[in-house]
Design a protein around this motif. Sequence first.
Motif, PDB file in Angstrom:
ATOM      1  N   THR A  71      88.704  29.244 -26.334  1.00 25.49           N
ATOM      2  CA  THR A  71      89.758  28.569 -27.084  1.00 25.49           C
ATOM      3  C   THR A  71      90.053  29.304 -28.380  1.00 25.49           C
ATOM      4  O   THR A  71      89.309  30.190 -28.804  1.00 25.49           O
ATOM      5  CB  THR A  71      89.342  27.125 -27.415  1.00 25.49           C
ATOM      6  OG1 THR A  71      88.021  27.142 -27.989  1.00 25.49           O
ATOM      7  CG2 THR A  71      89.329  26.246 -26.173  1.00 25.49           C
ATOM      8  N   ASP A  75      94.564  24.039 -30.461  1.00 28.24           N
ATOM      9  CA  ASP A  75      95.208  23.627 -29.223  1.00 28.24           C
ATOM     10  C   ASP A  75      95.362  24.736 -28.176  1.00 28.24           C
ATOM     11  O   ASP A  75      95.901  24.481 -27.097  1.00 28.24           O
ATOM     12  CB  ASP A  75      96.587  23.028 -29.510  1.00 28.24           C
ATOM     13  CG  ASP A  75      97.460  23.939 -30.367  1.00 28.24           C
ATOM     14  OD1 ASP A  75      97.139  25.145 -30.491  1.00 28.24           O
ATOM     15  OD2 ASP A  75      98.463  23.453 -30.922  1.00 28.24           O
ATOM     16  N   SER A  77      93.956  27.246 -25.295  1.00 30.72           N
ATOM     17  CA  SER A  77      92.844  27.534 -24.389  1.00 30.72           C
ATOM     18  C   SER A  77      93.180  28.795 -23.607  1.00 30.72           C
ATOM     19  O   SER A  77      94.322  28.975 -23.167  1.00 30.72           O
ATOM     20  CB  SER A  77      92.597  26.367 -23.432  1.00 30.72           C
ATOM     21  OG  SER A  77      93.736  26.110 -22.623  1.00 30.72           O
ATOM     22  N   ASP A  78      92.200  29.666 -23.461  1.00 27.77           N
ATOM     23  CA  ASP A  78      92.421  30.925 -22.770  1.00 27.77           C
ATOM     24  C   ASP A  78      92.688  30.651 -21.288  1.00 27.77           C
ATOM     25  O   ASP A  78      91.862  30.027 -20.612  1.00 27.77           O
ATOM     26  CB  ASP A  78      91.203  31.835 -22.931  1.00 27.77           C
ATOM     27  CG  ASP A  78      91.472  33.254 -22.484  1.00 27.77           C
ATOM     28  OD1 ASP A  78      91.695  33.454 -21.275  1.00 27.77           O
ATOM     29  OD2 ASP A  78      91.464  34.155 -23.339  1.00 27.77           O
ATOM     30  N   HIS A  99      84.839  30.724 -29.423  1.00 20.98           N
ATOM     31  CA  HIS A  99      86.069  30.163 -29.965  1.00 20.98           C
ATOM     32  C   HIS A  99      86.558  31.070 -31.083  1.00 20.98           C
ATOM     33  O   HIS A  99      85.785  31.446 -31.972  1.00 20.98           O
ATOM     34  CB  HIS A  99      85.816  28.753 -30.511  1.00 20.98           C
ATOM     35  CG  HIS A  99      86.987  28.175 -31.260  1.00 20.98           C
ATOM     36  ND1 HIS A  99      87.994  27.480 -30.630  1.00 20.98           N
ATOM     37  CD2 HIS A  99      87.310  28.203 -32.583  1.00 20.98           C
ATOM     38  CE1 HIS A  99      88.893  27.094 -31.536  1.00 20.98           C
ATOM     39  NE2 HIS A  99      88.499  27.531 -32.729  1.00 20.98           N
ATOM     40  N   GLN A 110      89.390  22.116 -34.413  1.00 20.89           N
ATOM     41  CA  GLN A 110      89.064  23.259 -33.559  1.00 20.89           C
ATOM     42  C   GLN A 110      87.807  23.001 -32.728  1.00 20.89           C
ATOM     43  O   GLN A 110      87.715  23.433 -31.575  1.00 20.89           O
ATOM     44  CB  GLN A 110      88.907  24.508 -34.417  1.00 20.89           C
ATOM     45  CG  GLN A 110      90.201  24.912 -35.114  1.00 20.89           C
ATOM     46  CD  GLN A 110      90.078  26.228 -35.843  1.00 20.89           C
ATOM     47  OE1 GLN A 110      89.825  27.264 -35.235  1.00 20.89           O
ATOM     48  NE2 GLN A 110      90.259  26.198 -37.161  1.00 20.89           N
ATOM     49  N   ASN A 113      88.770  20.971 -29.722  1.00 20.84           N
ATOM     50  CA  ASN A 113      89.439  21.809 -28.722  1.00 20.84           C
ATOM     51  C   ASN A 113      88.414  22.605 -27.925  1.00 20.84           C
ATOM     52  O   ASN A 113      88.470  22.670 -26.689  1.00 20.84           O
ATOM     53  CB  ASN A 113      90.429  22.745 -29.418  1.00 20.84           C
ATOM     54  CG  ASN A 113      91.201  23.615 -28.443  1.00 20.84           C
ATOM     55  OD1 ASN A 113      91.474  23.228 -27.296  1.00 20.84           O
ATOM     56  ND2 ASN A 113      91.559  24.813 -28.882  1.00 20.84           N
ATOM     57  N   PHE A 114      87.461  23.192 -28.616  1.00 25.66           N
ATOM     58  CA  PHE A 114      86.441  23.995 -27.955  1.00 25.66           C
ATOM     59  C   PHE A 114      85.584  23.147 -27.020  1.00 25.66           C
ATOM     60  O   PHE A 114      85.359  23.496 -25.857  1.00 25.66           O
ATOM     61  CB  PHE A 114      85.568  24.669 -29.018  1.00 25.66           C
ATOM     62  CG  PHE A 114      84.469  25.533 -28.459  1.00 25.66           C
ATOM     63  CD1 PHE A 114      84.755  26.666 -27.717  1.00 25.66           C
ATOM     64  CD2 PHE A 114      83.139  25.216 -28.692  1.00 25.66           C
ATOM     65  CE1 PHE A 114      83.745  27.464 -27.207  1.00 25.66           C
ATOM     66  CE2 PHE A 114      82.117  26.008 -28.189  1.00 25.66           C
ATOM     67  CZ  PHE A 114      82.428  27.141 -27.443  1.00 25.66           C
ATOM     68  N   HIS A 117      86.974  22.123 -23.598  1.00 24.24           N
ATOM     69  CA  HIS A 117      87.126  23.146 -22.554  1.00 24.24           C
ATOM     70  C   HIS A 117      85.810  23.788 -22.148  1.00 24.24           C
ATOM     71  O   HIS A 117      85.778  24.585 -21.215  1.00 24.24           O
ATOM     72  CB  HIS A 117      88.091  24.235 -23.023  1.00 24.24           C
ATOM     73  CG  HIS A 117      89.505  23.761 -23.150  1.00 24.24           C
ATOM     74  ND1 HIS A 117      89.989  23.175 -24.304  1.00 24.24           N
ATOM     75  CD2 HIS A 117      90.537  23.760 -22.261  1.00 24.24           C
ATOM     76  CE1 HIS A 117      91.252  22.847 -24.129  1.00 24.24           C
ATOM     77  NE2 HIS A 117      91.611  23.185 -22.912  1.00 24.24           N
TER      78      HIS A 117
END
Length: 238
Positions: A71, A75, A77-78, A99, A110, A113-114, A117
């Motif tokens: 990530t 927001d 995400s790879d 991240h 953040q 978000n990490f 995922h």
Amino acid sequence: MSFLSTGLRVLFYCIVGAVLIIVGAAIFFMTWEPDRADFAFRGIDVSHHNGPINWSRVASDDVAFVYIKATEGKDFSDPAFLRNWQGANASGLAVGAYHYFSFCSSGEEQAENFLAHLPHNGPMLPPALDLELTEGSDCPAPEAADVRREIAAFVQNVELRLQAKLVLYAPEDFYLSYLKDAGVNRPIWVRSLWQSPFYAPNWVFWQYHARGSISGIEGDVDLNVLATRRELSDLLIK
């Protein structure tokens, strides 16, 4: 005529010598690596920018571990993260996620978000937080105290959930600007190309090459080694 011929020969030898020096330097910088006798475990770090990866070929090319971008910011995400995570695991590599930290959002956002995922099944290397000073960013680095506060928020939220310490990836400029005098008690992942790292004591990972070549990956790859005093199995978290 003889003087002219001698001058041309000297010029020719000078040009040849310069070309050989340039070629030799290029070969050195493209192939240099830390002594395998001292650093037994070599690894890579990848993201979607590396394109499709043949993980079985990677694992057969003296690669023991991999960090995969998961990530960025609050927001992003790879898009290749899960594919790379599953492929690397299936090939028997020790796998960790990282991240990419952004100055555009809070550390707490953040972290969420990490964590949203990050797979939670099976052993993995400690998650890493990628800390870099990026030129041309829409959100330039704020004051040091503010940067440290947001990093601390990310670290605390992730570590509380995972019950394990994070690794901080910090090139020299970031480390000296924000971490050196902050009393950071976390493993450091240093970046020192073509020379031994010196700016952060007791580092755990060392990125020594940014244009490496690995079987199964097209184009340049970041190459890393584990500190000689460590074992990969000791780092794995459940």
